[in-house]
Design an enzyme around this catalytic site. Structure first.
Site, PDB file in Angstrom:
ATOM      1  N   GLU A 280       0.821  -1.209   0.000  1.00 13.33           N
ATOM      2  CA  GLU A 280       0.000   0.000   0.000  1.00 13.33           C
ATOM      3  C   GLU A 280       0.857   1.263   0.000  1.00 13.33           C
ATOM      4  O   GLU A 280       0.568   2.233  -0.724  1.00 13.33           O
ATOM      5  CB  GLU A 280      -0.922  -0.022   1.224  1.00 13.33           C
ATOM      6  CG  GLU A 280      -2.138   0.857   1.107  1.00 13.33           C
ATOM      7  CD  GLU A 280      -3.133   0.543   2.199  1.00 13.33           C
ATOM      8  OE1 GLU A 280      -4.278   0.170   1.883  1.00 13.33           O
ATOM      9  OE2 GLU A 280      -2.777   0.673   3.390  1.00 13.33           O
ATOM     10  N   GLU A 283       2.260   1.660  -3.381  1.00 10.62           N
ATOM     11  CA  GLU A 283       1.232   2.127  -4.312  1.00 10.62           C
ATOM     12  C   GLU A 283       0.961   3.619  -4.133  1.00 10.62           C
ATOM     13  O   GLU A 283       0.814   4.365  -5.113  1.00 10.62           O
ATOM     14  CB  GLU A 283      -0.052   1.323  -4.097  1.00 10.62           C
ATOM     15  CG  GLU A 283      -1.160   1.677  -5.080  1.00 10.62           C
ATOM     16  CD  GLU A 283      -2.436   0.882  -4.833  1.00 10.62           C
ATOM     17  OE1 GLU A 283      -3.391   1.055  -5.621  1.00 10.62           O
ATOM     18  OE2 GLU A 283      -2.497   0.113  -3.846  1.00 10.62           O
ATOM     19  N   CYS A 300      -8.759  -2.258   3.170  1.00 10.68           N
ATOM     20  CA  CYS A 300      -8.634  -3.370   4.128  1.00 10.68           C
ATOM     21  C   CYS A 300      -9.978  -3.846   4.662  1.00 10.68           C
ATOM     22  O   CYS A 300     -10.111  -4.984   5.099  1.00 10.68           O
ATOM     23  CB  CYS A 300      -7.771  -2.948   5.316  1.00 10.68           C
ATOM     24  SG  CYS A 300      -6.118  -2.433   4.873  1.00 10.68           S
ATOM     25  N   SER A 320      -7.245   1.603  -3.063  1.00 13.16           N
ATOM     26  CA  SER A 320      -6.012   0.841  -3.251  1.00 13.16           C
ATOM     27  C   SER A 320      -6.368  -0.512  -3.834  1.00 13.16           C
ATOM     28  O   SER A 320      -7.402  -1.107  -3.491  1.00 13.16           O
ATOM     29  CB  SER A 320      -5.311   0.660  -1.909  1.00 13.16           C
ATOM     30  OG  SER A 320      -4.324  -0.352  -1.988  1.00 13.16           O
ATOM     31  N   LYS A 359     -16.137 -10.168   6.633  1.00 17.76           N
ATOM     32  CA  LYS A 359     -15.035 -11.015   6.178  1.00 17.76           C
ATOM     33  C   LYS A 359     -15.544 -12.346   5.640  1.00 17.76           C
ATOM     34  O   LYS A 359     -14.891 -12.976   4.797  1.00 17.76           O
ATOM     35  CB  LYS A 359     -14.049 -11.260   7.326  1.00 17.76           C
ATOM     36  CG  LYS A 359     -13.214 -10.042   7.710  1.00 17.76           C
ATOM     37  CD  LYS A 359     -12.191  -9.710   6.650  1.00 17.76           C
ATOM     38  CE  LYS A 359     -11.301  -8.547   7.048  1.00 17.76           C
ATOM     39  NZ  LYS A 359     -10.360  -8.177   5.975  1.00 17.76           N
ATOM     40  N   GLU A 362     -16.237 -11.504   2.196  1.00 22.96           N
ATOM     41  CA  GLU A 362     -15.003 -11.230   1.469  1.00 22.96           C
ATOM     42  C   GLU A 362     -14.320 -12.505   1.006  1.00 22.96           C
ATOM     43  O   GLU A 362     -13.878 -12.601  -0.148  1.00 22.96           O
ATOM     44  CB  GLU A 362     -14.048 -10.428   2.342  1.00 22.96           C
ATOM     45  CG  GLU A 362     -12.729 -10.101   1.649  1.00 22.96           C
ATOM     46  CD  GLU A 362     -11.729  -9.419   2.575  1.00 22.96           C
ATOM     47  OE1 GLU A 362     -11.248  -8.331   2.214  1.00 22.96           O
ATOM     48  OE2 GLU A 362     -11.430  -9.976   3.656  1.00 22.96           O
ATOM     49  N   GLU A 367     -13.032 -12.912  -6.864  1.00 22.73           N
ATOM     50  CA  GLU A 367     -11.731 -12.292  -7.142  1.00 22.73           C
ATOM     51  C   GLU A 367     -10.610 -12.924  -6.326  1.00 22.73           C
ATOM     52  O   GLU A 367      -9.428 -12.755  -6.647  1.00 22.73           O
ATOM     53  CB  GLU A 367     -11.774 -10.793  -6.830  1.00 22.73           C
ATOM     54  CG  GLU A 367     -12.719  -9.986  -7.700  1.00 22.73           C
ATOM     55  CD  GLU A 367     -14.121  -9.899  -7.143  1.00 22.73           C
ATOM     56  OE1 GLU A 367     -14.896  -9.072  -7.653  1.00 22.73           O
ATOM     57  OE2 GLU A 367     -14.452 -10.639  -6.193  1.00 22.73           O
ATOM     58  N   CYS A 505     -11.861  -1.980  13.600  1.00 21.08           N
ATOM     59  CA  CYS A 505     -12.099  -3.415  13.775  1.00 21.08           C
ATOM     60  C   CYS A 505     -12.310  -3.818  15.226  1.00 21.08           C
ATOM     61  O   CYS A 505     -12.952  -4.832  15.498  1.00 21.08           O
ATOM     62  CB  CYS A 505     -10.937  -4.207  13.186  1.00 21.08           C
ATOM     63  SG  CYS A 505     -10.678  -3.906  11.432  1.00 21.08           S
TER      64      CYS A 505
END
Length: 580
Positions: A280, A283, A300, A320, A359, A362, A367, A505
């Site tokens: 990150e 980037e 994230c 990102s 999550k 996710e 992907e 979180c």
């Protein structure tokens, strides 16, 4: 602070002006029961559990919204008050599915606790017609059972507080239910899976989709190599499930428990957080130097990513391209680690312990599977699910010794640890970016301007002659404010961190559920975050690029940050989703 004088149950008391009766009673050491009230989220005085008598008032008043005044005399436990509360509970139970023995919220249910305290019987005088509702099990992360719903509307308020507002009260009177518009399933609306409705619910009407049996099944399969990873914020919250104080860091006991559950390896997602920072930060620097899309926004938090896909798809290029630490860790386990250990990746099952219900969504995204169909992560369980597994295995958690993560992917830095708190990703990235841009190791590495639980934080730093303006937002309502600024050309930031859940979180939808009387009077997210920052402060390595495992990984396997192999394994793309 202006103080006023009142009496509660005959006891003189001086309390701050503007206090509600509920707040004033706390000063006297008295808990007034509530079911619908959540401070700053759901202050509607609807459930009538908190009623009290006020001298010269004709009727009982709702303590959660009724302000105190000079000379007020309040009575919290008269016969009239107790009879009213019992009647309220009996009416609620008349439509409630009483499956307490098998309910995931048993022993942590506010309704159950109040019934016990007020002596309300399981069978009541108002029992009668009780139509059943179909469970909504349409999503990968959440189950809604309206037969256990008490219509407190906390979940509705929590969803609104998150900007999403995909649930509300449908129908009227006896037929009222909480649901989506036009009776749609949750999978068919723009729910982002944050789980804030779950941690707000006082009963078992909303729960995560429990996968503990799936985990036990793979652990007991001799053909599988089962590797578990734990997110940074789990260590700061898991102890609450075992009656330990909020904010207790139980990292060592957590690792010991996971080993006793039978996992083959226990790794730290903090490693993946360090890896995320390497990619990150690289980037961000590349975008700044090469005229890339700015501001760059962190990726994230899967609830935040899904929110952007639904509500602001035109801003997806700002995200990102980095996978989350969970997915990066899983990808490295099934590539680098598998090759190093000579293991067929198809035999590896990666289980993640996460503070986040999103999550679960996710890890199932297409992907995050390669051409052979091998996914980065196979199963996600929440902090609560891990606690249930530990209890089911009869492990005495509080008596366990502290043990260490397995070394292969178990070493991490303080930068990885602080990912669990809002502002942590930003601070971790700044630590690495500062060293890269200045060409030397910086000693001042604590960026306090981006810390704390405030919804939106801004700061500006000069790093190696470059002015970097940053912003941090937690909670989707705050995220929306920043996104509107970007859309309107009003944001001059280079880097933005967004966390889906308020506080980050540590306050995720998969974390231990604290009752309203704790949530309303304690800053739980700050208490948990404190444990994370203390661990960071005490670690010998506090910058992601200083981790020896990270250095070895790049030198022997990945090449340069942002390089071809790193991009193939550690980066992703996003999709525009319909807004329903």
């Amino acid at each position: 602070m202006e103080m006023i004088n009142i009496k509660i149950n005959g006891m003189p008391l001086s309390v701050p002006a503007g206090s509600t009766i509920l707040e004033a009673a706390r000063y006297a050491g008295i808990n007034i029961p509530t079911l619908c009230f959540l401070k700053d989220i759901n202050e509607i005085g609807a459930c009538r559990m908190c009623v009290v008598e006020v001298k010269r008032a004709r009727s009982l008043v709702a303590a959660c919204v009724y302000p105190v005044s000079e000379g007020m005399e309040i009575f919290t436990n008269t016969k009239r008050v107790q009879d009213s509360r019992r009647t309220t509970l009996e009416l609620i139970l008349s439509k409630h599915k009483r499956k307490c023995l098998s309910c995931l919220r048993s022993e942590n249910c506010e309704l159950q606790k109040l019934c016990l305290e007020l002596g309300v019987e399981d069978e009541g005088r108002f029992d009668g017609a009780n139509p059943s509702c179909e469970k909504d099990e349409s999503t990968a992360y959440l189950v809604r059972d309206n037969d256990k719903c008490i219509l407190c509307k906390r979940c509705v308020a929590a969803c609104h507080n998150q900007y999403v507002s995909v649930i509300g009260a449908n129908n009227r009177g006896f037929d009222s239910v909480i649901g989506c518009a036009y009776e749609k399933k949750l999978a068919d609306v723009s729910c982002v899976g944050c789980g804030q409705c779950i941690v707000s619910c006082p009963t078992g009407a909303l729960t995560e989709r429990d996968q503990t049996n799936d985990v036990f099944d793979v652990i007991n399969d001799p053909e599988k190599i089962v590797i578990v990873q734990t997110a940074p914020s789990i260590r700061a919250a898991l102890g609450e499930c075992f009656d330990m104080p909020i904010g207790t860091n139980v990292k060592g006991k957590m690792v010991a428990a996971l080993k006793r559950l039978g996992f083959d390896k226990v790794f730290d997602t903090d490693f993946g957080a360090d890896l995320t920072i390497m990619e990150e930060a690289n980037e961000l620097i590349a975008r700044i130097k090469n005229g890339g899309k700015l501001p760059m926004i962190t990726s994230c938090s899967p609830g935040w990513v899904k929110f952007c896909e639904h509500y602001y798809p035109e801003l997806l290029p700002h995200l990102s391209s980095c996978k989350s630490p969970q997915q990066m860790t899983g990808a490295i386990i099934k590539s680098y680690y598998a090759e190093k250990e000579g293991i067929d990746p198809k035999k590896i099952v990666v289980v993640s312990v996460m503070p986040c219900t999103a999550k679960k969504f996710e890890c199932a995204r297409e992907e995050f599977a390669n051409e052979e169909g091998i996914t980065d992560v196979d199963i996600v369980i929440t902090t609560r699910e891990l606690a249930r597994m530990i209890k089911r295995a009869q492990i005495n958690f509080k008596d366990l010794p502290d043990e260490e993560f397995d070394p292969a992917l178990g070493l991490s830095t303080g930068a990885g640890v602080i990912f669990g708190a809002t502002g942590g990703v930003m601070e971790a990235a700044l630590r690495t970016a500062a060293d890269v841009l200045t060409g030397e190791s910086q000693e001042n590495i604590e960026y306090h301007e981006v810390r704390g639980t405030k919804g939106i934080k801004e700061a500006s730093y000069n790093l190696g002659g470059a002015d970097i303006k940053v912003a941090v937002a937690s909670g989707l309502s705050n995220a929306a404010k920043l996104l509107e600024m970007i859309k309107n050309g009003e944001a001059d930031y280079q880097f933005i961190e967004i966390m889906c859940c308020p506080g980050g979180c540590v306050n995720g939808g998969g974390q231990p559920i604290q009752p309203a009387n704790v949530r309303n009077f304690n800053d739980i997210k700050a208490m948990r975050a404190k444990a994370i920052y203390e661990e960071d402060r005490n670690l010998p390595l506090r910058k992601s690029h200083e981790s020896p495992i990270i250095k070895e990984l790049y030198s022997t396997y990945l090449g340069e940050p942002g390089g071809h192999r790193a991009h193939e394994l550690l980066h992703t793309t996003y999709v525009e989703r319909k807004k329903y």
